[in-house]
Every structure is written in structure tokens, then in C-alpha cells.
Motif scaffolding. Sequence first.
Motif, PDB file in Angstrom:
ATOM      1  N   UNK A 121      -2.458  -1.092  -5.649  1.00 30.98           N
ATOM      2  CA  UNK A 121      -3.499  -1.142  -4.634  1.00 30.98           C
ATOM      3  C   UNK A 121      -4.201   0.203  -4.494  1.00 30.98           C
TER       4      UNK A 121
ATOM      5  N   UNK B 134       2.163  -3.838  12.482  1.00 30.92           N
ATOM      6  CA  UNK B 134       2.284  -3.018  11.274  1.00 30.92           C
ATOM      7  C   UNK B 134       0.955  -2.983  10.512  1.00 30.92           C
ATOM      8  N   UNK B 135       0.293  -4.150  10.462  1.00 30.94           N
ATOM      9  CA  UNK B 135      -0.994  -4.211   9.761  1.00 30.94           C
ATOM     10  C   UNK B 135      -2.065  -3.411  10.482  1.00 30.94           C
TER      11      UNK B 135
ATOM     12  N   UNK C  20      -4.610   3.715  10.134  1.00 29.34           N
ATOM     13  CA  UNK C  20      -4.347   4.849   9.243  1.00 29.34           C
ATOM     14  C   UNK C  20      -5.445   5.004   8.200  1.00 29.34           C
TER      15      UNK C  20
ATOM     16  N   UNK D  87      -4.942   6.932   0.305  1.00 30.39           N
ATOM     17  CA  UNK D  87      -4.351   7.303   1.580  1.00 30.39           C
ATOM     18  C   UNK D  87      -2.893   7.736   1.539  1.00 30.39           C
TER      19      UNK D  87
ATOM     20  N   UNK E 266       6.847   1.899   5.943  1.00 30.16           N
ATOM     21  CA  UNK E 266       6.442   0.805   6.825  1.00 30.16           C
ATOM     22  C   UNK E 266       5.008   0.366   6.510  1.00 30.16           C
ATOM     23  N   UNK E 267       4.096   1.349   6.394  1.00 32.46           N
ATOM     24  CA  UNK E 267       2.677   1.030   6.219  1.00 32.46           C
ATOM     25  C   UNK E 267       2.402   0.348   4.884  1.00 32.46           C
TER      26      UNK E 267
ATOM     27  N   UNK F 290      -5.282   1.668  -2.004  1.00 29.65           N
ATOM     28  CA  UNK F 290      -4.884   2.493  -0.867  1.00 29.65           C
ATOM     29  C   UNK F 290      -3.902   3.595  -1.238  1.00 29.65           C
TER      30      UNK F 290
ATOM     31  N   UNK G  51       3.925  -3.916   2.132  1.00 27.90           N
ATOM     32  CA  UNK G  51       3.487  -5.174   1.524  1.00 27.90           C
ATOM     33  C   UNK G  51       2.407  -5.014   0.466  1.00 27.90           C
ATOM     34  N   UNK G  52       2.010  -3.791   0.207  1.00 22.33           N
ATOM     35  CA  UNK G  52       0.894  -3.633  -0.730  1.00 22.33           C
ATOM     36  C   UNK G  52       1.396  -3.679  -2.169  1.00 22.33           C
TER      37      UNK G  52
ATOM     38  N   UNK H 258      -1.718   0.123   9.623  1.00 26.66           N
ATOM     39  CA  UNK H 258      -2.325   0.446   8.326  1.00 26.66           C
ATOM     40  C   UNK H 258      -3.838   0.536   8.476  1.00 26.66           C
TER      41      UNK H 258
ATOM     42  N   UNK I 266       5.343   5.821   6.029  1.00 28.67           N
ATOM     43  CA  UNK I 266       4.693   5.375   4.790  1.00 28.67           C
ATOM     44  C   UNK I 266       5.356   4.110   4.249  1.00 28.67           C
TER      45      UNK I 266
END
Lengths: 161, 870
Positions: free
Chosen positions: B626, A30-31, A37, B632, B617-618, B628, B621-622, A34, B615
Motif C-alpha cells: 500500500x 482505528x480507521x 494520521x 506515512x 495498530x494503524x 501509505x 489491515x493494509x 489512520x 504504527x
Amino acid sequence: MTHNNEGAMNLNDDVQALKTIPLFAKVDAAKLKLLAFTSERLSYAEGDALFEAGDPADAAYIVMQGEADVLVRTPEGPVKVASVGQNDIVGEIGILCDVPRTATVRAASDLVTLRISKDGFFHLVTQFPEVGIEIMAELASRLHQTTQQLTELMRQRPPAR
Amino acid sequence: MHATIFGYIRAHSWRQQLLILALTLVSLPFFYLWVELPKRIVDDALGGPAGPREFWGLELSRLDYLFALCLLFLGLVLINGAFKYVINVYKGVVGERMLRRLRYELYQRILRFPPGHFRVMSQGQLVQMINAEVEPLGGFIGDAYALPAYQGGMLLTILAFMFVQNPLLGFAAILFYPLQIWLIPKLQRQVNELGRRRVRQMRVVAERIGETTSGVIDIRANAAQNYEQSRFADELGKVFFIRFAIFKKKFLIKFINNFLAQFAPFLFYSVGGYLVLQGELTIGAILAIIAAHEKLAAPWKELLTYYQNLWDARIKYEQVVAQFDPPGLLREIDAAAPADVGAPTLLQAKGLTVVDDDDETVVNAVEFDLELPAHVAVTGRPGGGQHALLQVAANLRAPLAGSLHLGDLDVAKLAPSATADHVAYVGNSGQVFAGSLRDNLLLGLKHKPPAGGKGSRTRQDVLEAKASGNSPFDGTADWVDYTAAGVADAKAIDAWLAEVATVVRLDQDLFALGLRGELGAAGAEALGPSLLEARRLVAERREADPKLARLIEGFDPERYNSNATVAENLLFGTPLDAAYELERLPENRFVLEVLAATGLDVRLRQAGYALAETMVELFADLPPDHEYYRQFSFIGPDDLPDYRALIGRITAAEVAKLKDGRDRRRLLALPLRLIPTRHRLGVIDPPLQAEILQARRRLRAHLPASERSKIAFFDPEAVNRAASVQDNILFGRIAYGQANAGQVVAALVGEIIDRLDLRAAIVTLGLGAPAGIGGVRLTAAQRQKVALGRALARRPSVLVLDDPLAPLDRTEQDRLQESLRAHMAGRTMLWAHQHPEWLAAFDRVIVMDGAAVVSVGPPPGAQAGAHEAA
């Protein structure tokens, strides 16, 4: 329709490629997704420069396909000092210690890289200390090599005075 | 400024105050007549003996007489109403004019504050005082004289009546007035003191808010939200307890007032009653006195309120004025320059002593003579007094003792406008103001009031400005002093600004801004044919060079552009109206109709569902703040939980049957932003692209004419005024994922622009680019270059540079040093910097250390006489 074909280049393919790189071996998928991406996938033709010596360092590059030459400037013209290939990371030193590029990197074939911006790189390192340690190990080994080469040179050529 | 509010009112509005007073007095007889008339109607017209009545010399029957009186009554109602209307409007106008004058004067004061005062007074405090705190003064000023005169007069009249009826009871009615006059102000003063504390406290609150807004990143970065919130709560707590104390005191005053007001009737009934029973007073007299006393209450209350407002106003005024009257206030800017600095040939310091904002001596009894014109470096250890010396030279700081002469003129004795003509100063944090870059570069050429150019001020605007003592000059007129800029007129100024921009190395930035900024209607008209020619040339090159063809993906009505967003592909144009902007598309009726008709809405929502899954999923954890998200994500941190809930609530298969309008919009919004080549998410596959193309054609065909004008469609044969110059030339998008595509395309565009000789026109477009409030749309380096540019634009004979290049990077500093010196050849520069390697290029070097000048002379290592020979 060249453009549309490239559009089909999927994020998941990048993740698969990243997984095979030792540096990212311990990072979960998953990381890496990111990371992929937030990075830019860039194609180069042979001879294109990734960056030139003296440029400000703003990104690191992971070679996904193809090869590139690392060149340094000497009074006798550019000299190739190393070569990087698939799964190698290049340009990370500049962003770590915030100095301009010390060498030029040029595509030696058709080349595809993943460009990781400075912010993205630091994000990854702070989130995954393992990646940081991996990079430390890599840097330490390079320093070791350089020191050895230097010692070798000194032995061959004693100081002028 | 006057020390008290009454002094201020008298000085600036005594005529108006007299007029209000006169109007009020004139209105009184009509008022009394109106109050009297009902009694006459009842007593005289209805009561009394039958028979004709006399009315202003006319003999009228009783009925006619009644109607005449009633008509008179109606007339008086109108007259009284008219008086009230006129007086109130006039009072309002007088108050507002005084308020405008006061605000203007306070603003003027800010411009004259000595440099150190800005460390004592924060921006928040100043805003609060000028905007909010003086506001109630306007209302008070209109009433300042008229109210006490009018209500006092009424009070005295009624009192006189009471004393005539019965001196004893008259005396009883005002028995407690002295007590009230003595006690109430005492209490009121305490309330006012609390009020003052509240005002001060509110300023602290304002400052905290101001500081928080500007430092919010640092607060979050240090996770200090809890601490800051608690501190803010403490400040609010102080406000609360001050208000609480105010309430207690204020309503105590009210209680005492009411009690004392009712004490008189107590006396009337008891003492008066006793007198009636003793037969010394008639019941009628008692009733009359009680009625009169009731009438007394209204004006007395008005007077007490006035009295309280008076105290408020006085304190507010004095407080504000005191804050705007710091010691060392600079002189007022004058309209005409009396003394001309010209091009001075000598710079001379005589016993020059300067203190800084902390009263530290930073320049101590300095003496030197320098021949001008020369390029003078001022250097030495940081804090050696260089900064203060340069500020004195630019007339921004007054010396404590001694003098600095430019030619034979003492700089500190010059009017500010005299130095403005020939001396320019740039510090190291140049401020850029809202407006275009052109406006900012021209700022230094706007110090003389406009000669004759008409602005948009109307006659009334001019008269009102005069009545309020505001600037008589039209702020909307053309203030630019073209002669000082060395050009003939407004048409020639852009060329000069472009030249200046080249010197300060801002030309590339202007070009880039012009290239990427919206073309606009004017730009489209001026550049239209050339841009189409440039577009044709780009197309030619793309056809000839396959490598180039890979870097630019052109707009083709029949093809999907995978380097543009789905929304752009759908509209195939640039929105001219907010209704067609990306954020609003999912609720645009016409677009939704087309999507529904082609079945694309379901497909796009399904794509949106896939996107939302990715999204979520990505970004799982942020933390919400953040970086990003901004860079993004398709989904903001606040919306992410909604989407997470959405994909948890329904499955992908259910998307097609989705009923809820909000959910539909949410899912549709996501894919519209998608750029296939950039995001590489693989959601927009070729079949979907074909469907989008179909929808594009349908939209174009079915859109009503009125809606059509809200989109600037991509048309190979026409310029697009909503797009940038670059987009107009490329007529396509730079491809993502192609190395160095940006540079190669930029070089191509630059080459074609030069070939068609468009560079100057694009730089001109760049001059019109907005700088944003405080210059937020520019980088720090660009802002600094604008500050340098506006100093050069006015062709100063003395350029004072207080380490202005510090915010730039090293190589840029070196380049600018050279270009500035070349540009200022033959003119004087006083330049404080910390670059020993530059010194050799200067004619003279002043070395300062510890407030003293250590040496003045040619640069170290220079050959003796080199300067004289040059």
C-alpha cells in the motif's frame, strides 16, 4: 513557544472530533485514527482561503473548529452561497468528479480543518462503502435542493424567448 | 560490417595476427631446445664417456659442462616464459581491441537503426547482444590464426616422424581422423544449433525481466504475479531442456573422440604386436610410435577444441551482425557538415511519398510549395500523415519516393549533421538523459566534434581508441558549440539557457530546483554572503510580523525545533557523511555514547515502543504494497512483522532493561524520524525535548574533531553547504499545520531573492540539478520542456514540432504556444497539433487527411492577403 503548543495537539483529539461527524459515524476508531494520521491538520486565520475557484481539486476538508464561507464569483463580485461550520465536510465534489474548484472557501473566523488528500479520501471510501453511501445521500440531497431552487427561479423568471 | 568473423578479423587485425604468428614461430625453436635439453643432460653430460666436452666452441670439463647445460635450461625456462607472457598479453590486447571495435560498431548501428526497427528489437535484446554475446569472440580472435598454425605444425611434425618410423602404423594413427573430421562437425552443428536456440531463449528471458521491472506496478495492480511467475518458469524450462539436449550431444562427441583416440593404440598393440612377433618390427619402434602418438593427442585435442570454438564464434558473430543490419539503416553521422541549410526561403514537396514502419503509405504523392520563413501549422485528422511529413522534414525518416526540399536542398540527401545545424525537431515524448539539466539543454549544441578543448583523454586513451576504430573525439572534452548558441564562451551560456528556459516556461522549475537542491561547496562559495544577508532579512521580517513568525520556526541552538525531526534536533546540523544519516544514527558509536550518558537512550526507546504500537495498530489491515507505507509509515511493510513480534515479546516496562542490540536499534530508529507538529503523536513531550537539547549540547562538546567534520552544524553565522538554498535562507523549518504556510514563505523567499538579485544565480544552480537516469527526477511535463529547450538553445532556423505539447495540461499548452511563436518570430516553425483554435495565429496551414494534403494556405477565416501584408 507557539510551535510547541501546537505539537501537543494530539491525534487522539482529532479522532474524537471525527467520531462526532455523522459521515464517519459507522467507521471504527482505528480507521479514523489512520485517516487522521494520513491527513493534515491546518489552522487558518480569518480571511484565509482554503481554496479558490478554478484551483485544481486535490483534497477535501473537514471543519474541526470555526466557520467558513462558500463564495461564488458573479459579475457583481463574490457572493456568499453557503456557510460551513464544525463537523462539515467541504470540497469533496471536486475530488470526486475531478473538476477544478467551482467555488472559493474562505475562513470566516479562526479555523482549524483536517485536510484529507484525494488518495486518502478514496482509500476511505473504498474501505468503507458506508462512507460512500453517506456521501451519495448528501450529494443527492444537495442536487435535490439545487433542482428545487432552479425550478423556483424558472417559475419566477420565464424564458426570454 | 563483414559477413563473416574471419573477414572481420582480417580486415581489422591482419597486421596484429601476422605479428602473433611470427612471435609464435620464433618461439618454437626455443621451445624445442628446452624440450631437447633434458635428454642431452642425461645422455651427454651424465652418460657417455668421461672427459671434457665441447660447448659452443669452448672446451669444458664434464662438471662445468653439466652446470652450463643446467644454466642454459634455466635461461630457456625464462625465455619460454617470457615468450608466453608477451604472446598471451598481446593476444588478449588484440582480442579486446577487436571486441571494443565490434561493440562500438554495434552501438553506432543502434544510432542508425531505422525508426521501425526498435519495435522489432527490444532494449533487453540489444543489451544482451552487445554486452554478453560478443564477449567470447574476444578470446577467439587472439587465437584465430596462431593456434591452428602452431598446433597444426606440431601435429604435422609428429606425423612425419611416425611415417618415417613405420608408414603402416603412421597410417594407423591417423586412420580415424577423416571420420572425426566428418562426424564431429555434424554433431557439433547440432550442438551449435541448440546453442543458438539457447541464446535466443535467453534473450526472451531478458525481455521478460525487463518488461517485468518496468511494469511491476501493473502486474501487482492486476494481481498477476502468479501468472507472470508461471510464464517466467515456462521460459526457464525451455532453457533447461535446451541445455539438457546440449549436454547429451556435447558429451557424446567427447565419448566418440575418446574412443577413436584410443582406437589407434589398439591397432599399435595388435597390428604392431603381430609385426613384432613376426619379426618385421622392433619393440623399440613400437614404443617410439606409441610415445609419438601420445604426443599427438595434445595438439589434436587443441585443434578439435579450436574447431568447435570456431563454429561457435562464426555463428555468434553472424547472428549478432545480422540483427544489427536491418534494411533501411540510416547513414552514418559525419564529422564535417558539407552542405549548409542556412535559413531556407522555400519548403517544397515534390511527389513526396512516405511509408511508415508497417509499410503503410502515410504520405501519398504530396505536392506543395511554401514560402519561408513562416509559422506553418500541420493539422487534420489524427493519423493523416502529419507525423511522417514532419519526420521527413527533420531528416529522421527517408521518403519512399519524391522529395522534400528546404531551399534548394533535398532534405533526404543531406548528411545528418547538415540538418543538425539549422533544423531542430521535438516529438511528443522527449527523452532526458542522465546528467544535469544543463547537460541536457546543451545536447543539441554538441553535434560538432570539440574544436580544441582538452578533455581528460590521455595519449594512451587516444591511441587505443584509434587502434580499435573508436571515435577519435574526446567525449570528456567541451563539445558545446558556443557560436551556434550565439554566446561568447562557457561563462555566458547559462544566461542563454536561462532565457531559453523562460521561453519554454521551465524557469520556475529551474528556480525551484535551485532553491531546494543541495547548495554544494561551489554554491556555498558563490552565494555565501548573499545567503547570509537573505537570512538576516528573513529574520527581520519574522520579528516584524507575528503572523510570519508562526509560519517559520527558526533554528535556535537553545531551543527544540518542533517542525524538525528528532534526529535533526539532536545533531543540530545536516550530515555530510553517511554515518550521520538518519538510517545509520542508531548504530553510530558516538551518538549512542552521548545518548547513553544522558539517559536519553532509554527514553527514546520507550518513545519508540509507543510509536511501534501505534504504527502496528494503524497499518494492521493494509496490504504490504500500500502507498501509505511509503508516504506515512515510520516502518516499512517488510519490517512491520518484526516490530509486531517485538511489542508482542516484551512489555513497555521491559524496554529500559532491553539487552538485545538489534531490538535496541529498532526501537531507537523510530522516534528519530518523528516531527512533533507533523505527526501529532504526542510522544515527544516538553520534558523529553529538554533532554534532547541537553544531548545536543553534549554531542557538540564531546564529539572528536575528526567526527565533527562529518556534520554541517546549523550555525546562524555560516552557510550550510549540505542544505538547500531555501533552508539556508530560512534557517529554520516551515511550520506544519499552518494553512498556506508553503505559499506565503515561498513568496517571502522569492521577494527577498529578487531584492538581493539572486534569482539568476539560483536558476544557474538549478541548471546543475541532476535529471536522474532517463530523467526520472523530473516530471513528464518538465522532461518535455527540457526537450523543447534543447531544440531552441541551438537557435534553429527551422523548428519542427511534432505535437510536443500534448503531455502538458491545456492552459500550459496555450501559454507555451504563444511564447514559442513569439520566440520564433521571423524564423520557420512546422508544427503539427490538434488545436483548431490556434490556427488563426499561424501564417500557413497544411491540412492533411488520409495521407494526402487537402489544402495549403492561410488559416481558415483569415483575410486574403493578410499574410503578405504582415
